[in-house]
Design an enzyme around this catalytic site. Structure first.
Site, short mmCIF file in Angstrom:
data_model
loop_
_atom_site.label_atom_id
_atom_site.label_comp_id
_atom_site.label_asym_id
_atom_site.label_seq_id
_atom_site.Cartn_x
_atom_site.Cartn_y
_atom_site.Cartn_z
N SER B 150 0.85 -1.19 0.00
CA SER B 150 0.00 0.00 0.00
C SER B 150 0.89 1.25 0.00
O SER B 150 1.78 1.35 -0.85
CB SER B 150 -0.94 -0.06 1.21
OG SER B 150 -1.89 0.98 1.16
N ASP B 327 -9.64 -3.67 -6.12
CA ASP B 327 -9.06 -2.53 -5.39
C ASP B 327 -9.49 -1.23 -6.07
O ASP B 327 -9.13 -0.99 -7.22
CB ASP B 327 -7.53 -2.66 -5.39
CG ASP B 327 -6.83 -1.66 -4.48
OD1 ASP B 327 -7.44 -0.63 -4.13
OD2 ASP B 327 -5.67 -1.92 -4.13
N HIS B 360 -8.61 -3.53 -1.72
CA HIS B 360 -7.25 -3.13 -1.38
C HIS B 360 -6.68 -3.92 -0.21
O HIS B 360 -5.49 -4.23 -0.17
CB HIS B 360 -7.24 -1.63 -1.07
CG HIS B 360 -5.90 -1.10 -0.71
ND1 HIS B 360 -4.87 -1.03 -1.62
CD2 HIS B 360 -5.39 -0.63 0.46
CE1 HIS B 360 -3.80 -0.52 -1.03
NE2 HIS B 360 -4.09 -0.29 0.23
#
Lengths: 381, 381
Positions: B150, B327, B360
């Site tokens: 991330s 995501d 995500h």
């Protein structure tokens, strides 16, 4: 003296009392509406538009109000919804503050605004109020076409399931047969931003300044409404559109906010502009009521908990169902469900899946594609 | 007397002054980190993990701190990141309040917390601080593998472009080569919810109660942090997952909020639980700094404004790039860009596109698929 703003709204008094789906009733309630074109002698050319959460009944300009409406490019003489042929009605949702009875209206029992004393609102109530206008206000037994956009598409499903034989053809635009958890989560957070704003104050803020539009009272939940609107705009558009439109373009230095973590990118300024146009032009309590009504809606209620069974109770001749692949709030799969269910119910259904980059709002922006689909469908009726 | 909580953190003092990318410098700054496994004699088996915005350096349990870490199932003896083979380091990002110097730390110049006097933070600073630990704190010239998840994936790109020949192999997890406008919009709104909370108070709230975790001071922007976290969770997961997980299930009546527009659906309660676990466990100013740093990151800066040219300046032998189709914050196309760019730079690249429903956050949840990809890649090094 000031000249009143142009206003094409007319009003229809609802039966009093008007019973609400979830209990409670309204006394002396009304809905606001506008019309375009002429109703024919057999009252067979009426098209009703049910709106999304925030628009008024002013879908397009007309003689009484020449200002552009929210679907200006779609509706008018020679346009997709051709007012040379159709008598078009757009009704302001019951519970919205654009002329219809709503939480900001005066409760005749107290002489004060309803605020949170307004009964719980369901989209079925929105549908029933619109039906009252059509049937008893305008004397139309059967709509040639019922068009519902976004939240209005859910209201339209309610209208058709509750009032059999009241609609011949249906156009379903960017909507859903029920609220899914992602959409509920977004709306819940929008409501929470308003509820947590100390100036919301349990619904007791300065309403008159809202309707005057120019108000700047501190007794208004500006922060909550701004956050709610920005979150709305984020989910109404699409990442794909913004990659092309904003990319990583910075604001000119003189347009940046001179405060810590202030706006720096164009996309931030775009959201701020949307919020500024919305805040103080929509009543926060009305927003909360309509938002919650959207969460509650589920056509499956009419089918023993099953969406398809619920949709199969809708009896219409033809339908056009439009959706867009970039819509994250009402994903395309939900429009497919509507198309499948209406088809299973016996309707002749056209399903149009668009790839417009504008997301949920594409019906307001991608006029060429929506015009082609809607205009073509209406022309073939 | 209370027993101190188990704590496996160690600290590395950064060079003083430590120059920041966007200007300003830190004096007496440090980063916190944890390690697992043994560094081999030639210091050739080191794996560094750079984290997302909120996690600490406690990626997994260890002897000093047996509590589960944020990537517990991925990291340990015999697991995908096998600590029997690798010496694994996880560093708390500079600017995060989990032990590293951050806006909640004491500014040696004043003896008071930095708050907004902390210099502007870039992910390049996060990367440089981690590099200092690895090179000068641990004496490792070259990482066997750099893993970034991330936000940490962006920090990892910064690390590699700023420190040539410091990394042999790279694993890029659910990240992006630059912040796109949708992600900027989400983060901007999260920051705004905090900034508009009167209790944020220009950054001047009760910090000590934050670090004590148990505080309930009113001088803390609980509303803003709660809204920010919920918006985060909405964008970290996916609509698809929630359709299966929550559908339209209602809360038991006794679990509903007894207030107007209170929570009624399970998905609302789920978000509330996430917010309650986060609020008062993360410093709001640190959140703002790290969030803004994420917006600013753009590998294109190193390639004359072009992402591909920027990525082509990264010289590594091998890379694994993982992304997930659900995501919405870091869409799969962005991982494809990273894979393409690193490949163009000469690396041998594996690109893994997963269909995990968790969005995500899949890297934290879909352990079987992420383990298979990451474990397989590391085993082949």
């Amino acid at each position: 003296m000031t000249t009143p703003a142009p206003d094409a709204r007319r009003y229809h008094a609802l039966p009093s009392p008007f019973a609400m789906k979830r209990g409670g009733q309204l006394h002396g309630a009304r809905v606001a509406y506008e019309t375009w074109g002429q109703l024919d002698a057999v009252r067979g050319n009426a098209v009703l538009i049910l709106t999304g959460l925030s628009p008024s009944a002013h879908a397009a300009s007309n003689a009484q109000d020449p200002s552009p409406g929210w679907w200006e490019e779609m509706l008018g003489p020679g346009k997709a919804i051709d007012t040379d042929r159709w008598f078009v009605i757009c009704v302001n949702s019951l519970g919205s503050d654009k002329g219809s009875t709503c939480p900001a209206s005066i409760d005749p029992a107290t002489g004060e605004p309803y605020r949170l004393a307004f009964p719980e609102l369901a989209l079925e109530d929105v549908a029933n109020a619109a039906f009252e206008l059509v049937r008893h206000g305008l004397g139309i037994d059967r709509l040639a076409c019922l068009i519902g956009c976004s939240m209005g598409g859910m209201s339209a499903l309610a209208y058709m399931v509750l009032h059999p034989d009241s609609v011949r053809a249906h156009i379903s635009v960017d909507t859903a047969p029920q609220a899914q958890p992602f959409a509920i989560a977004i709306r819940s957070l929008q409501r929470e931003a308003i509820r947590l704003d100390p100036q919301w104050n349990g619904g007791d803020y300065d309403i008159h300044l809202v309707s005057d539009r120019g108000g700047d009272s501190d007794r208004y939940p500006e922060m909550g409404m701004s956050i709610a609107r920005k979150l709305g705009v984020i989910t109404y558009r699409s990442a794909m559109e913004w990659n092309g439109r904003f990319a990583r373009i910075r604001l000119d230095p003189e347009k940046r906010e001179d405060e810590p973590f202030g706006f720096e990118f164009q996309v931030e300024s775009y959201l701020q502009g949307h919020a500024q146009r919305f805040v103080r032009s929509f009543d926060p309590n009305c927003y909360l009521y309509l938002s919650r009504a959207s969460d509650w809606f589920d056509i499956g209620e009419y089918g023993g908990g099953d969406i398809m069974e619920g949709l199969k109770r809708i009896r219409i001749a033809r339908a056009l169902v439009i959706g867009v692949s970039t819509d994250i709030l009402f994903p395309l799969e939900q429009q497919e469900q509507i198309a499948t269910g209406l088809s299973a119910a016996g309707a002749e259904v056209e399903f149009v899946a668009l790839d417009s980059p504008q997301g949920h709002d594409a019906f307001l922006v991608d006029i060429p594609n929506y015009s082609r689909a809607i205009g073509g469908f209406l022309a073939r009726l």
